[in-house]
Design an enzyme around this catalytic site. Structure first.
Site, PDB file in Angstrom:
ATOM      1  N   VAL A  96       0.832  -1.207   0.000  1.00 12.59           N
ATOM      2  CA  VAL A  96       0.000   0.000   0.000  1.00 12.59           C
ATOM      3  C   VAL A  96       0.872   1.264   0.000  1.00 12.59           C
ATOM      4  O   VAL A  96       0.607   2.220  -0.741  1.00 12.59           O
ATOM      5  CB  VAL A  96      -0.967  -0.004   1.209  1.00 12.59           C
ATOM      6  CG1 VAL A  96      -1.816   1.263   1.221  1.00 12.59           C
ATOM      7  CG2 VAL A  96      -1.868  -1.230   1.163  1.00 12.59           C
ATOM      8  N   LYS A 122      -6.054  -0.728  10.929  1.00  8.33           N
ATOM      9  CA  LYS A 122      -7.348  -1.023  11.567  1.00  8.33           C
ATOM     10  C   LYS A 122      -7.185  -1.561  12.986  1.00  8.33           C
ATOM     11  O   LYS A 122      -7.930  -1.179  13.902  1.00  8.33           O
ATOM     12  CB  LYS A 122      -8.154  -2.000  10.712  1.00  8.33           C
ATOM     13  CG  LYS A 122      -7.383  -3.255  10.330  1.00  8.33           C
ATOM     14  CD  LYS A 122      -7.545  -3.655   8.887  1.00  8.33           C
ATOM     15  CE  LYS A 122      -6.463  -4.655   8.541  1.00  8.33           C
ATOM     16  NZ  LYS A 122      -6.600  -5.235   7.228  1.00  8.33           N
ATOM     17  N   GLY A 131     -10.845  -1.213   2.333  1.00 12.06           N
ATOM     18  CA  GLY A 131      -9.809  -0.854   1.346  1.00 12.06           C
ATOM     19  C   GLY A 131     -10.057   0.540   0.797  1.00 12.06           C
ATOM     20  O   GLY A 131     -10.031   1.521   1.518  1.00 12.06           O
ATOM     21  N   ILE A 178     -12.882   1.618  -0.614  1.00  9.22           N
ATOM     22  CA  ILE A 178     -14.284   2.063  -0.634  1.00  9.22           C
ATOM     23  C   ILE A 178     -14.434   3.245   0.313  1.00  9.22           C
ATOM     24  O   ILE A 178     -14.104   3.141   1.495  1.00  9.22           O
ATOM     25  CB  ILE A 178     -15.253   0.945  -0.162  1.00  9.22           C
ATOM     26  CG1 ILE A 178     -15.021  -0.349  -0.926  1.00  9.22           C
ATOM     27  CG2 ILE A 178     -16.699   1.392  -0.280  1.00  9.22           C
ATOM     28  CD1 ILE A 178     -15.764  -1.551  -0.340  1.00  9.22           C
ATOM     29  N   GLY A 199      -1.823 -15.212  -2.040  1.00 11.98           N
ATOM     30  CA  GLY A 199      -1.340 -14.128  -1.174  1.00 11.98           C
ATOM     31  C   GLY A 199      -2.454 -13.347  -0.508  1.00 11.98           C
ATOM     32  O   GLY A 199      -2.251 -12.226  -0.042  1.00 11.98           O
ATOM     33  N   GLU A 226      -3.761 -13.001   5.533  1.00 11.42           N
ATOM     34  CA  GLU A 226      -2.838 -12.221   6.371  1.00 11.42           C
ATOM     35  C   GLU A 226      -1.750 -13.151   6.920  1.00 11.42           C
ATOM     36  O   GLU A 226      -1.986 -14.354   7.113  1.00 11.42           O
ATOM     37  CB  GLU A 226      -3.591 -11.619   7.571  1.00 11.42           C
ATOM     38  CG  GLU A 226      -4.724 -10.689   7.199  1.00 11.42           C
ATOM     39  CD  GLU A 226      -4.354  -9.216   7.223  1.00 11.42           C
ATOM     40  OE1 GLU A 226      -3.221  -8.880   7.593  1.00 11.42           O
ATOM     41  OE2 GLU A 226      -5.222  -8.412   6.845  1.00 11.42           O
ATOM     42  N   LYS A 235     -12.773  -3.780  11.908  1.00 15.87           N
ATOM     43  CA  LYS A 235     -13.404  -2.850  10.961  1.00 15.87           C
ATOM     44  C   LYS A 235     -14.805  -2.439  11.426  1.00 15.87           C
ATOM     45  O   LYS A 235     -15.174  -1.267  11.311  1.00 15.87           O
ATOM     46  CB  LYS A 235     -13.444  -3.491   9.577  1.00 15.87           C
ATOM     47  CG  LYS A 235     -12.026  -3.647   8.979  1.00 15.87           C
ATOM     48  CD  LYS A 235     -12.026  -4.568   7.782  1.00 15.87           C
ATOM     49  CE  LYS A 235     -10.645  -4.676   7.145  1.00 15.87           C
ATOM     50  NZ  LYS A 235     -10.564  -5.739   6.142  1.00 15.87           N
ATOM     51  N   GLY A 295      -5.918  -4.491  -1.828  1.00 17.08           N
ATOM     52  CA  GLY A 295      -5.137  -4.370  -3.062  1.00 17.08           C
ATOM     53  C   GLY A 295      -4.309  -3.099  -3.033  1.00 17.08           C
ATOM     54  O   GLY A 295      -4.641  -2.152  -2.338  1.00 17.08           O
TER      55      GLY A 295
HETATM   56  N1  HSE Z   1      -7.081  -9.282   5.190  1.00 21.30           N
HETATM   57  C1  HSE Z   1      -7.887  -8.162   4.843  1.00 21.30           C
HETATM   58  C2  HSE Z   1      -9.091  -8.662   4.046  1.00 21.30           C
HETATM   59  C3  HSE Z   1      -7.088  -7.171   4.049  1.00 21.30           C
HETATM   60  O1  HSE Z   1      -9.058  -9.805   3.587  1.00 21.30           O
HETATM   61  O2  HSE Z   1     -10.073  -7.949   3.908  1.00 21.30           O
HETATM   62  C4  HSE Z   1      -7.746  -5.828   3.865  1.00 21.30           C
HETATM   63  O3  HSE Z   1      -8.045  -5.207   5.075  1.00 21.30           O
END
Ligand code: HSE
Length: 393
Positions: free
Chosen positions: A11, A98, A127, A129, A180, A183, A198, A295
């Site tokens: 990022v 987060k 992300g 949004i 990938g 996490e 979140k 992404g």
């Molecule tokens: N691991 C998180 C997801 C990445 O899959 O949404 C983005 O916050």
């Protein structure tokens, strides 16, 4: 505006690229120069030559010229030090972190307010949004009643793969991992912790409270089997990992759990790694935010928007009261699969092979669990259909 980006992973590097590529247009928008002065990372990276590369974050936060510190290293240790130190020096902070906001947000917001600095974290949820700021600013006329959605792309990808490719959880997980998506600490995704971070952040902004993260009950998708998915489908539902927050008489209901959703519901049709956030409020009724939740450029898009926002008047202060009256949302319909018939109130029932499958009427979970004592079963919440504003219950 002079910016220091700390953390040049996926990022962070994406944010530097966007700031470089869009420099002229961004400068026109905010009416001043946009300069990335520092890129800070422990791993050596190749940056445009006008950007100073450093491995020491102190170079960034001690530079008086820096207006905005962008923290993108993640985690809750060094990242917290960086953010607090930067705010104490009166620098604005943008972060995608987060976990840190969910756990330590209150201390961070207080520090920001004491030092007249701004902190933005749009990239922490969904992300790219735009949902954190719009939910706050553009719904300001409304009282928010409920927020729910799919906030973790990885688990949504796994559930989608299980359904479309007829795979078991472990098989789908292996594929997601290979791409990938998962996490480094897989539990964050698979056990619903990331989604809980979140929803805590969205609930905080919606209800103006800082919620005790440790009280949020999160159940992930490890229990969702292909068999349950097939039964759910037969009943007209899809299983999604849903994060929810709403006001209750006794406090607030905030939880994350696998949930059956009617197949025609928009939320049930959010597949792959996409995220969705649905907000129910008193005037606008229902509004849905949908898009990619992860992404490089997707998330960097929100980071860059936040950087630009540090240069305008803030519409709200983060002066939240602490709230620990948080409960799981347990009054619901439930999907129950058991190996023999049950004596429970149900809306729908069928049996297949040795399984007996029920969609119950609305019931308190405790009451249902009492009836299931000594049984072997699998159980998920069922999302209750969207009522129109006038007939909402
Ligand atoms: N691991 C998180 C997801 C990445 O899959 O949404 C983005 O916050």
């Amino acid at each position: 505006m002079k910016i220091g980006v700390i953390g040049l992973g996926t990022v962070g590097f994406g944010a530097v690229e966007i700031l470089t590529q869009q420099k002229e247009r961004l400068e026109k928008q905010i009416g001043e120069e946009v300069i990335v002065k520092y890129g800070c990372s422990l791993d050596e990276v190749t940056l445009p030559e006008e950007i100073i590369y450093t491995q020491d974050f102190h170079d960034v936060i001690n530079d008086e010229e820096i207006d905005v510190v962008v923290e993108l290293i993640g985690g809750t240790t060094i990242a917290k030090t960086i953010i607090l130190e930067a705010l104490k020096k009166g620098k604005h902070v943008v972060t995608a972190n987060k976990a840190l906001i969910a756990h330590d947000g209150q201390e961070i917001f207080e520090t920001a307010s004491q030092h007249n600095a701004k902190i933005y974290y749009e990239a922490a949820v969904g992300g790219g949004i735009p949902v954190v700021v719009p939910a706050k600013e553009d719904l300001i006329a409304n009282e928010i009643e409920k927020i729910e959605g799919i906030l973790n792309g990885t688990t949504n990808f796994i559930l989608t793969l299980m359904e479309t490719d007829n795979l078991d959880f472990d098989e789908a997980l292996t594929i997601a991992d290979g791409l990938g998506f998962v996490e480094a600490d897989a539990s964050l995704d698979l056990d619903g912790i990331d989604a809980a971070h979140k929803i805590q952040i969205l609930a905080m902004n919606a209800f103006e409270m800082f919620f005790d993260f440790n009280k949020i009950q999160a159940t992930g998708i490890r229990n969702v089997t292909k068999k349950d998915m097939d039964y759910a489908k037969k009943l007209g539902y899809r299983i999604k990992l849903i994060a929810q927050a709403k006001k209750l008489d006794k406090g607030y209901g905030i939880d994350v759990s696998p949930t059956l959703i009617g197949i025609k519901d928009i939320v049930a049709n959010v597949n792959q790694a996409y995220n969705v956030v649905e907000i129910t409020c008193n005037y606008l009724e229902n509004v849905i935010f949908y898009g990619k939740g992860a992404g490089r450029y997707v998330t960097a898009s929100a980071v860059v928007s936040d950087i630009m926002k540090t240069h305008r008047q803030d519409m709200w202060k983060h002066d939240y009261q602490y709230e620990d009256r948080i409960y799981p949302i347990t009054y619901s319909k439930y999907y129950v699969r058991c190996d023999h018939p049950l004596d429970i109130d149900y809306e729908t029932y069928f049996s297949q092979d040795k399984d007996h499958i029920y969609i119950t009427n609305k019931i308190e979970l405790d009451e249902l669990l009492e009836q299931l004592q000594n049984e072997t079963y699998n159980l998920f919440k069922v999302k209750i259909g969207r009522a129109s504003c006038r007939e909402r219950v």
